[in-house]
Design an enzyme around this catalytic site. Structure first.
Site, PDB file in Angstrom:
ATOM      1  N   ASN A 175       0.595  -1.045   0.235  1.00  0.00           N
ATOM      2  CA  ASN A 175       0.066   0.212   0.023  1.00  0.00           C
ATOM      3  C   ASN A 175       0.790   0.995   0.435  1.00  0.00           C
ATOM      4  O   ASN A 175       2.020   1.497   1.123  1.00  0.00           O
ATOM      5  CB  ASN A 175      -0.888  -0.110   1.701  1.00  0.00           C
ATOM      6  CG  ASN A 175      -1.844   1.438   1.581  1.00  0.00           C
ATOM      7  OD1 ASN A 175      -1.885   2.007   0.729  1.00  0.00           O
ATOM      8  ND2 ASN A 175      -2.166   1.622   2.755  1.00  0.00           N
ATOM      9  N   LYS A 184      -0.399   4.748  -0.502  1.00  0.00           N
ATOM     10  CA  LYS A 184      -0.486   5.630   0.237  1.00  0.00           C
ATOM     11  C   LYS A 184      -0.250   6.653  -0.553  1.00  0.00           C
ATOM     12  O   LYS A 184      -0.794   6.647  -1.513  1.00  0.00           O
ATOM     13  CB  LYS A 184      -0.459   5.822   1.370  1.00  0.00           C
ATOM     14  CG  LYS A 184      -0.148   4.462   2.873  1.00  0.00           C
ATOM     15  CD  LYS A 184      -0.304   4.976   3.960  1.00  0.00           C
ATOM     16  CE  LYS A 184      -0.024   3.081   4.711  1.00  0.00           C
ATOM     17  NZ  LYS A 184      -0.204   3.528   6.220  1.00  0.00           N
ATOM     18  N   HIS A 191      -9.775   0.717   5.241  1.00  0.00           N
ATOM     19  CA  HIS A 191      -8.288   1.287   5.957  1.00  0.00           C
ATOM     20  C   HIS A 191      -8.668   2.181   7.402  1.00  0.00           C
ATOM     21  O   HIS A 191      -9.268   2.927   6.819  1.00  0.00           O
ATOM     22  CB  HIS A 191      -7.345   1.398   4.969  1.00  0.00           C
ATOM     23  CG  HIS A 191      -5.689   2.122   5.662  1.00  0.00           C
ATOM     24  ND1 HIS A 191      -5.138   2.595   6.299  1.00  0.00           N
ATOM     25  CD2 HIS A 191      -5.092   0.898   5.449  1.00  0.00           C
ATOM     26  CE1 HIS A 191      -3.793   2.188   6.887  1.00  0.00           C
ATOM     27  NE2 HIS A 191      -3.547   1.304   6.377  1.00  0.00           N
ATOM     28  N   GLU A 234      -7.192   4.616   8.237  1.00  0.00           N
ATOM     29  CA  GLU A 234      -6.675   5.911   7.825  1.00  0.00           C
ATOM     30  C   GLU A 234      -8.093   6.714   6.870  1.00  0.00           C
ATOM     31  O   GLU A 234      -8.397   8.204   7.029  1.00  0.00           O
ATOM     32  CB  GLU A 234      -5.415   6.367   7.428  1.00  0.00           C
ATOM     33  CG  GLU A 234      -4.263   6.183   7.962  1.00  0.00           C
ATOM     34  CD  GLU A 234      -3.136   5.428   6.714  1.00  0.00           C
ATOM     35  OE1 GLU A 234      -3.196   5.505   5.522  1.00  0.00           O
ATOM     36  OE2 GLU A 234      -2.349   5.345   7.336  1.00  0.00           O
ATOM     37  N   GLU A 252      -5.279  -5.276  10.796  1.00  0.00           N
ATOM     38  CA  GLU A 252      -4.282  -4.323  11.007  1.00  0.00           C
ATOM     39  C   GLU A 252      -4.247  -3.486  12.061  1.00  0.00           C
ATOM     40  O   GLU A 252      -5.314  -1.891  12.371  1.00  0.00           O
ATOM     41  CB  GLU A 252      -4.434  -2.987  10.054  1.00  0.00           C
ATOM     42  CG  GLU A 252      -4.081  -3.735   8.427  1.00  0.00           C
ATOM     43  CD  GLU A 252      -3.656  -3.001   7.884  1.00  0.00           C
ATOM     44  OE1 GLU A 252      -3.028  -3.445   7.196  1.00  0.00           O
ATOM     45  OE2 GLU A 252      -3.890  -1.770   7.374  1.00  0.00           O
ATOM     46  N   GLY A 298       2.388   2.570  10.821  1.00  0.00           N
ATOM     47  CA  GLY A 298       3.451   3.886  10.926  1.00  0.00           C
ATOM     48  C   GLY A 298       4.232   4.005  11.469  1.00  0.00           C
ATOM     49  O   GLY A 298       4.682   5.017  11.844  1.00  0.00           O
ATOM     50  N   SER A 316       3.983  -1.920  10.001  1.00  0.00           N
ATOM     51  CA  SER A 316       4.890  -1.893  10.708  1.00  0.00           C
ATOM     52  C   SER A 316       5.770  -3.734  10.107  1.00  0.00           C
ATOM     53  O   SER A 316       7.010  -3.801  10.617  1.00  0.00           O
ATOM     54  CB  SER A 316       5.555  -1.454  12.140  1.00  0.00           C
ATOM     55  OG  SER A 316       4.740  -0.680  12.275  1.00  0.00           O
TER      56      SER A 316
HETATM   57  C1  PEP Z   1      -1.170  -0.251   5.977  1.00  0.00           C
HETATM   58  O1  PEP Z   1      -0.969   1.519   5.495  1.00  0.00           O
HETATM   59  O2  PEP Z   1      -1.994  -0.810   6.055  1.00  0.00           O
HETATM   60  C2  PEP Z   1       0.240  -0.245   7.181  1.00  0.00           C
HETATM   61  C3  PEP Z   1      -0.297  -1.041   7.836  1.00  0.00           C
HETATM   62  O3  PEP Z   1       1.383   0.647   6.681  1.00  0.00           O
HETATM   63  P1  PEP Z   1       2.796   0.283   7.686  1.00  0.00           P
HETATM   64  O4  PEP Z   1       3.241  -0.672   7.999  1.00  0.00           O
HETATM   65  O5  PEP Z   1       3.472   1.377   7.133  1.00  0.00           O
HETATM   66  O6  PEP Z   1       1.956   0.376   9.200  1.00  0.00           O
END
Ligand code: PEP
Length: 253
Positions: free
Chosen positions: A9, A11, A95, A97, A167, A173, A213
């Site tokens: 992803n 983003k 997601h 976000e 998640e 992040g 992460s």
């Molecule tokens: C994500 O954007 O779904 C995500 C898991 O980001 P990150 O790997 O940066 O934590």
């Protein structure tokens, strides 16, 4: 036997030229991987350029968001028809976000999942708890609520064409990954929810990804867990070497 799946992803990152370069590098390095499903989720502006790079490869394309109607007066929104037209196979829905910054509710997410399925897209539906919810011991309650409302009125055929990404919001992040044990506990719980609602066959074949992460240093432990079928990778998917390493490690090499 469930296939492993690694999704990147990107983003709101990468101009067209940067996106093409990243996709080229990933394609070149991963062209012989056949044991792992791989998909890239560039920003909307780079979807078609990236499609042109990966169209004849083992790497699929996905979009990060869509609207639940196919056309009409929805200024600024993107129709599932356009996403299919541009060559996408996957769509990320719900997601954290989008839930946080764009107020997406479970009801909206449910409508989007249904529309995505009508358009033969594979939705990757994101579920996850905040740190506060985890500390209060509410993780399973939150996940169950998101699952029940997000999957409302889906039958087992529709559910079996869907993927979930667990998640935990506190791990996205932040560099703070869930341990394989913590992630596995929730993946197992989610598989149990799928089984309760849709039966053992659907649950056994259901892909559940972990996100939060993920990097080359922690993928090995996560992927060894019984109910973790791959990863939705954010930050580390912007670095070609990291993403390539994550896929290769998942493939067993
Ligand atoms: C994500 O954007 O779904 C995500 C898991 O980001 P990150 O790997 O940066 O934590």
């Amino acid at each position: 036997m469930r296939r492993k799946f690694i999704a990147g992803n990107w983003k709101m990152n990468k101009t067209i030229e940067e996106a093409k370069e990243l996709a080229e590098e990933i394609k070149t390095e991963l062209n012989e991987i056949d044991k792992v499903d791989i998909a890239l989720f560039p920003p909307f502006t780079a979807l078609y350029p990236v499609y042109e790079v990966i169209k004849d490869s083992n790497i699929a394309l996905g979009a990060q968001n869509m609207w639940y109607e196919s056309k009409g007066a929805y200024t600024g929104e993107t129709s599932p028809a356009f996403i299919v037209d541009i060559g996408c196979k996957y769509i990320i829905i719900g997601h954290s976000e989008r839930r946080k910054y764009f107020n997406e509710t479970d009801e909206l997410i449910n409508r989007k999942i249904k529309t995505a399925l009508e358009w033969k897209l594979t939705p990757i539906v994101c579920l996850g708890e905040t740190l506060e919810q985890r500390e209060k011991g509410e993780t399973q309650k939150v996940i169950e609520h998101q699952f029940n409302h997000g999957f409302m009125d889906l039958d087992s055929v529709q559910a079996s064409r869907t993927t979930i990404a667990y998640e935990p919001i506190w791990a996205i992040g932040t560099g703070q990954t869930a341990t394989p044990e913590i992630a596995e506990q929730i993946h197992k719980f989610i598989r149990g929810l799928v089984q309760k609602e849709y039966g053992s066959q659907t649950a056994d074949n259901f892909q559940i990804l972990y996100g939060g992460s993920v990097k080359p240093e922690n993928i090995d432990g996560l992927i060894q867990e019984l109910d973790i079928d791959g990863a939705l990778v954010g930050g580390a998917s912007l670095n070609p070497k990291s993403f390539i390493d994550i896929v290769k490690k998942t493939s067993g090499g």
